[in-house]
Design a protein around this motif. Structure first.
Motif, PDB file in Angstrom:
ATOM      1  N   ASN A 204      43.855 -73.659   4.978  1.00  0.00           N
ATOM      2  CA  ASN A 204      44.122 -72.626   5.540  1.00  0.00           C
ATOM      3  C   ASN A 204      43.347 -71.341   5.042  1.00  0.00           C
ATOM      4  N   ARG A 205      43.972 -70.055   5.711  1.00  0.00           N
ATOM      5  CA  ARG A 205      42.812 -69.106   6.049  1.00  0.00           C
ATOM      6  C   ARG A 205      44.088 -67.980   5.066  1.00  0.00           C
ATOM      7  N   TYR A 206      45.654 -68.178   5.134  1.00  0.00           N
ATOM      8  CA  TYR A 206      46.931 -67.175   4.415  1.00  0.00           C
ATOM      9  C   TYR A 206      46.857 -67.405   3.594  1.00  0.00           C
ATOM     10  N   THR A 207      48.359 -68.693   4.794  1.00  0.00           N
ATOM     11  CA  THR A 207      49.685 -69.311   4.015  1.00  0.00           C
ATOM     12  C   THR A 207      48.378 -70.004   3.172  1.00  0.00           C
ATOM     13  N   GLY A 208      49.837 -70.178   1.864  1.00  0.00           N
ATOM     14  CA  GLY A 208      50.177 -71.062   0.762  1.00  0.00           C
ATOM     15  C   GLY A 208      48.440 -71.343   0.015  1.00  0.00           C
ATOM     16  N   THR A 209      47.655 -69.851   0.194  1.00  0.00           N
ATOM     17  CA  THR A 209      46.170 -70.043  -0.295  1.00  0.00           C
ATOM     18  C   THR A 209      46.569 -69.569  -1.690  1.00  0.00           C
ATOM     19  N   SER A 210      45.198 -69.472  -2.462  1.00  0.00           N
ATOM     20  CA  SER A 210      45.153 -68.407  -3.602  1.00  0.00           C
ATOM     21  C   SER A 210      44.680 -66.916  -2.783  1.00  0.00           C
TER      22      SER A 210
ATOM     23  N   ALA B   7      45.505 -65.336  -0.665  1.00  0.00           N
ATOM     24  CA  ALA B   7      46.743 -64.644  -0.167  1.00  0.00           C
ATOM     25  C   ALA B   7      47.239 -63.235  -1.008  1.00  0.00           C
ATOM     26  N   LYS B   8      46.348 -63.091  -1.818  1.00  0.00           N
ATOM     27  CA  LYS B   8      47.731 -62.177  -3.480  1.00  0.00           C
ATOM     28  C   LYS B   8      46.337 -60.992  -2.640  1.00  0.00           C
ATOM     29  N   THR B   9      45.026 -61.307  -2.484  1.00  0.00           N
ATOM     30  CA  THR B   9      43.751 -60.024  -2.604  1.00  0.00           C
ATOM     31  C   THR B   9      44.481 -59.769  -0.552  1.00  0.00           C
ATOM     32  N   LEU B  10      44.405 -60.613   0.285  1.00  0.00           N
ATOM     33  CA  LEU B  10      44.400 -60.156   1.637  1.00  0.00           C
ATOM     34  C   LEU B  10      45.126 -59.911   2.134  1.00  0.00           C
ATOM     35  N   ARG B  11      46.908 -59.668   1.075  1.00  0.00           N
ATOM     36  CA  ARG B  11      48.470 -58.934   1.687  1.00  0.00           C
ATOM     37  C   ARG B  11      47.797 -57.774   2.084  1.00  0.00           C
ATOM     38  N   PRO B  12      47.454 -56.626   0.802  1.00  0.00           N
ATOM     39  CA  PRO B  12      47.663 -55.272   0.564  1.00  0.00           C
ATOM     40  C   PRO B  12      46.790 -54.905   2.089  1.00  0.00           C
TER      41      PRO B  12
ATOM     42  N   ALA C 222      49.364 -49.499  -2.871  1.00  0.00           N
ATOM     43  CA  ALA C 222      50.452 -49.092  -4.118  1.00  0.00           C
ATOM     44  C   ALA C 222      49.900 -50.683  -5.056  1.00  0.00           C
ATOM     45  N   GLU C 223      49.648 -51.360  -4.205  1.00  0.00           N
ATOM     46  CA  GLU C 223      49.293 -52.720  -4.112  1.00  0.00           C
ATOM     47  C   GLU C 223      48.195 -53.371  -5.400  1.00  0.00           C
ATOM     48  N   THR C 224      46.992 -52.252  -5.313  1.00  0.00           N
ATOM     49  CA  THR C 224      45.805 -52.504  -5.565  1.00  0.00           C
ATOM     50  C   THR C 224      45.503 -51.196  -6.649  1.00  0.00           C
ATOM     51  N   THR C 225      45.846 -50.058  -6.286  1.00  0.00           N
ATOM     52  CA  THR C 225      45.385 -49.420  -6.658  1.00  0.00           C
ATOM     53  C   THR C 225      46.262 -48.549  -8.000  1.00  0.00           C
TER      54      THR C 225
END
Length: 294
Positions: free
Chosen positions: A204-210, A212-217, A247-250
């Motif tokens: 999976n490219r996003y859902t349920g992957t590690s 996802a946390k870095t891709l989300r922002p 806000a999620e990364t800075t």
């Protein structure tokens, strides 16, 4: 009404046949299946060729999911269009039941929730919620639309106001942009009972992957900038999404500089950097409080 199902594929050969078959087996009098292969290097293209004229195949160089959406839409002729990732599948009867919802309601889009259980069968009765949050979106609020790509469908007139869309590497600009744009442009419905199977797997490219946390922002920022660039009425929402991603990364000390770099040359104008930084600071503080950080 005639329907088009747009399947986007990149190296999902091992899932491609059950995906296509789930659409070809639908009982509906008038629909087409369009598969866009985004430069696969596995056996996907051999599988597609085996279907002959039962599907329309669009072969292209790798350009990302957004470019596949654009190519599929350009090839489609239906007045209701469905999106489907090549690793997912439609449950039996989906096309007819969604078409009936369009026929009975004055809606521009319809999103159905998904199941991750491959053995689930379509429900006997559907729970359908009509959805009109256009005013909320204009004010900068963003309602929850927790439906992935494979649960999305649109009237052609609406989707023509969204696609073609800008392309981006990876999946940072994809279904979130389409969902928010659709909810801003028209009235819709959400089918609360799943009619789609979403496959969760190691690729999976996003859902349920590690990832996802870095891709989300990155997704939030790219989506906010594109929505504000494309639609004058979504400036407030765009700023909110961009601020949330920052806000999620800075850290608090670097928010102003990051906001300035992010909005420079963008749809808000350089003067919006301070406003976006303040929004990001409030979101950052709120996140810290929720996590119990000092």
């Amino acid at each position: 009404m005639n329907l088009s199902v747009l399947i986007n594929n990149f190296n999902y050969g091992k899932y491609l046949r059950p995906c296509i078959d789930s659409v070809l087996s639908q009982v509906y009098p008038d629909f087409e299946v369009i598969v866009v292969d985004d430069g696969s290097t596995d056996d996907s293209r051999e599988i597609l060729a085996s279907y002959g004229e039962r599907i329309l195949t669009v072969l292209k160089e790798n350009g990302g999911q957004a470019s596949s959406f654009n190519a599929g839409f350009a090839a489609a002729s239906g007045n209701i269009l469905f999106l489907l990732d090549a690793d997912d599948a439609f449950l039996p009867g989906k096309l007819a039941r969604i078409a009936e919802i369009y026929d009975r309601n004055e809606i521009d889009w319809c999103f159905d929730r998904v199941t991750t259980n491959e053995d689930d069968q379509p429900p006997a009765e559907l729970q359908v919620t009509l959805f009109d949050k256009r005013d909320t979106l204009r004010r900068g609020g963003f309602p929850s639309l927790p439906v992935p790509t494979s649960g999305l469908s649109f009237r052609r007139d609406l989707l023509s106001q969204i696609l073609p869309m800008s392309v981006a590497k990876d999946v940072v600009l994809s279904d979130n942009y389409i969902k928010f744009a659709a909810a801003y442009l028209g009235r819709g419905a959400i089918v609360e009972t799943p009619l789609t199977f979403q496959r969760i797997h190691e690729s999976n490219r996003y859902t349920g992957t590690s990832r996802a946390k870095t891709l989300r922002p990155r997704i939030m920022i790219a989506t906010g900038l594109e929505l504000a660039r494309r639609y004058d009425g979504l400036q407030a929402l765009g700023k909110s999404l961009v601020a949330g991603g920052i806000a999620e990364t800075t850290s608090l000390l670097k928010l102003r500089g990051e906001a300035r770099n992010t909005v420079a040359g963008g749809p808000f104008g350089d003067a919006a950097a301070t406003e976006v930084a303040l929004m990001a600071a409030r979101k950052r503080l709120g996140n810290m409080l929720r996590r119990g950080q000092s």
